[in-house]
Design a protein around this motif. Structure first.
Motif, PDB file in Angstrom:
ATOM      1  N   LEU A 126      -8.430  -5.735   2.773  1.00 49.86           N
ATOM      2  CA  LEU A 126      -7.164  -5.145   3.213  1.00 49.86           C
ATOM      3  C   LEU A 126      -7.018  -5.270   4.730  1.00 49.86           C
ATOM      4  O   LEU A 126      -5.950  -5.648   5.236  1.00 49.86           O
ATOM      5  CB  LEU A 126      -7.107  -3.678   2.787  1.00 49.86           C
ATOM      6  N   HIS A 127      -8.089  -4.976   5.459  1.00 53.67           N
ATOM      7  CA  HIS A 127      -8.054  -5.078   6.918  1.00 53.67           C
ATOM      8  C   HIS A 127      -7.811  -6.522   7.354  1.00 53.67           C
ATOM      9  O   HIS A 127      -7.074  -6.781   8.315  1.00 53.67           O
ATOM     10  CB  HIS A 127      -9.379  -4.555   7.483  1.00 53.67           C
ATOM     11  N   ALA A 128      -8.414  -7.472   6.645  1.00 54.56           N
ATOM     12  CA  ALA A 128      -8.231  -8.886   6.977  1.00 54.56           C
ATOM     13  C   ALA A 128      -6.793  -9.333   6.741  1.00 54.56           C
ATOM     14  O   ALA A 128      -6.205 -10.066   7.555  1.00 54.56           O
ATOM     15  CB  ALA A 128      -9.196  -9.747   6.157  1.00 54.56           C
ATOM     16  N   ILE A 129      -6.212  -8.900   5.627  1.00 54.60           N
ATOM     17  CA  ILE A 129      -4.815  -9.272   5.339  1.00 54.60           C
ATOM     18  C   ILE A 129      -3.889  -8.753   6.428  1.00 54.60           C
ATOM     19  O   ILE A 129      -3.007  -9.466   6.926  1.00 54.60           O
ATOM     20  CB  ILE A 129      -4.397  -8.719   3.950  1.00 54.60           C
ATOM     21  N   ILE A 130      -4.099  -7.511   6.822  1.00 47.41           N
ATOM     22  CA  ILE A 130      -3.216  -6.891   7.813  1.00 47.41           C
ATOM     23  C   ILE A 130      -3.374  -7.540   9.181  1.00 47.41           C
ATOM     24  O   ILE A 130      -2.379  -7.822   9.865  1.00 47.41           O
ATOM     25  CB  ILE A 130      -3.506  -5.378   7.902  1.00 47.41           C
ATOM     26  N   THR A 131      -4.619  -7.797   9.591  1.00 51.03           N
ATOM     27  CA  THR A 131      -4.855  -8.278  10.957  1.00 51.03           C
ATOM     28  C   THR A 131      -4.786  -9.790  11.084  1.00 51.03           C
ATOM     29  O   THR A 131      -4.217 -10.314  12.051  1.00 51.03           O
ATOM     30  CB  THR A 131      -6.236  -7.806  11.452  1.00 51.03           C
ATOM     31  N   VAL A 132      -5.356 -10.515  10.119  1.00 54.73           N
ATOM     32  CA  VAL A 132      -5.430 -11.979  10.233  1.00 54.73           C
ATOM     33  C   VAL A 132      -4.135 -12.631   9.785  1.00 54.73           C
ATOM     34  O   VAL A 132      -3.581 -13.488  10.482  1.00 54.73           O
ATOM     35  CB  VAL A 132      -6.626 -12.516   9.418  1.00 54.73           C
TER      36      VAL A 132
END
Length: 423
Positions: free
Chosen positions: A125-131
């Motif tokens: 989830l963090h990767a989708i939001i940030t990357v």
């Protein structure tokens, strides 16, 4: 190594300032460890806090350090790829819930696996939001932390609350993973430590704590530290991943799929934080309780920063925070009171070093603080309970403040990146 990989190596390596630093050889490292242990022994003899380096103290410190170290290792993976992961605390929370949910139904090792999966989902989830969407990394991490608290609280209401021995805020009891104790040797070291001899008993206490009631999961967690170092610093995969955290534009120009490596790093980061959460519920307590992570995700992040984004330094920071945390559990005020003397001696040594470097103002400040701690130690027999409880967090602040000048994060850490932005 191919020409492309060599060029990526140049992109991933930061320029050294001041001629760089000499690497410490193994004999020097062992000498430093022996000197530190001798200092602890001296403080123990003077203060009478004989539990300071006991087998139980060291064993407890190791158990408290492992979740912090795993969280710090997760932060290292993400930030070496250029993604700041403030969401480690939330990923740990997901690891605790998923680990407990699977652990009480299908056994502890299934709980460990599902704890990793739960943390990895938070990392995804963090990767989708940030990357993918280029949202600010801090904002995304805070959102993951808040979401994890709310999601686990909601899930507990119709899982643990309906299970025998559980409630909306805690799980039923979970079977423990096998502990290992070296027969004979462990008892001999415990007897030697109980004699309270200078240095010898302290060395026996440290060694005994490392081989007594040691969980198999603890051993696996410790092995992840050299494994991370080898993967990130000795393989082509690690070289490409670190290049994404130093100069993603240059890495992209050499054919590195920056998005892929950032995703891998953040998902692995979440998985390691989830493993830290699973360790808490399966090894440390044997039960899930709401809020049991106790901000260890943030302390793990502090350990990573203290370690200068390197696995060995991060492990040292985690050990320091774990030991400080264990002081209040065994001996409490007496042990923390003894640490006042240790800190005063260390500051006195710092005064000598600052005078040698001709930094007279800094030396004067260190001398004043050292004198104040000596007076505080001499005039008191114990410390207020509030100070004892705050000791791990005070240590975190002091360590970060004292180590700030030597830190160098990956150059592109936290910076937004879009594919093709270098064209």
């Amino acid at each position: 190594m191919s020409e492309s990989t060599s060029t990526v190596s140049a992109a991933a390596t930061a320029p050294k300032t001041g001629g760089g630093r000499r690497k410490l050889s193994l004999p020097v490292v062992l000498l430093i460890i022996a000197g530190g242990l001798a200092l602890f022994s001296l403080v123990r003899v003077i203060s009478g806090a004989n539990d300071l380096t006991s087998v139980g103290q060291v064993s407890g410190a190791l158990q408290l350090a492992v979740p912090i170290g795993l969280a710090g290792l997760g932060g290292l993976w993400a930030e070496r790829a250029g993604v700041v992961n403030i969401g480690l605390e939330g990923m740990m929370i997901l690891g605790t819930w998923f680990g407990a949910w699977a652990g009480y139904q299908w056994g502890p090792w299934t709980g460990v696996l599902m704890g990793i999966v739960g943390g990895a989902l938070g990392g995804l989830l963090h990767a989708i939001i940030t990357v993918t969407f280029n949202v600010n990394h801090i904002v995304s991490g805070v959102a993951v932390n808040i979401l994890a608290v709310g999601a686990t609280r909601y899930l507990s209401n119709f899982t643990f609350a309906e299970a025998a021995g559980g409630s909306s805020k805690q799980s039923p009891r979970i079977d423990r993973i096998t502990d290992i104790t070296v027969p004979g040797l462990s008892d001999w070291l415990a007897e030697l430590q109980a004699k309270h001899w200078f240095f010898v008993s302290d060395l026996a206490g440290v060694l005994g704590g490392l081989i007594t009631n040691l969980s198999v999961l603890t051993i696996l967690a410790i092995l992840l530290i050299p494994a991370t170092w080898w993967i990130l610093w000795r393989t082509g995969f690690g070289l490409r991943l670190r290049s994404c955290g130093e100069n993603p534009v240059a890495a992209e120009s050499l054919g590195v799929n920056v998005y892929k490596y950032k995703y891998i790093a953040v998902i692995v980061s979440g998985g390691l934080a989830g493993l830290a959460g699973a360790f808490l519920v399966i090894v440390s307590t044997g039960i899930y309780q709401e809020g049991q992570t106790g901000n260890r995700g943030y302390i793990g992040l502090a350990a990573m920063i203290f370690g200068n984004w390197m696995p060995g330094g991060m492990a040292l920071g985690a050990g320091l925070f774990g030991f400080t945390d264990s002081l209040k559990l065994r001996g409490g005020a007496e042990n923390v009171h003894a640490m006042l003397l240790l800190l005063a001696i260390l500051l006195a040594a710092l005064v000598v070093w600052q005078l040698y470097k001709r930094k007279y103002w800094q030396g004067a400040v260190a001398a004043a603080v050292s004198a104040g701690l000596f007076v505080w130690y001499t005039l008191t027999d114990s410390l207020p309970s509030q100070f004892v409880d705050a000791a791990p967090y005070v240590t975190t602040l002091l360590v970060l403040a004292l180590s700030a000048q030597r830190l160098r994060m990956p150059k592109a850490d936290g910076m937004p990146y879009k594919k093709g932005q270098g064209k």
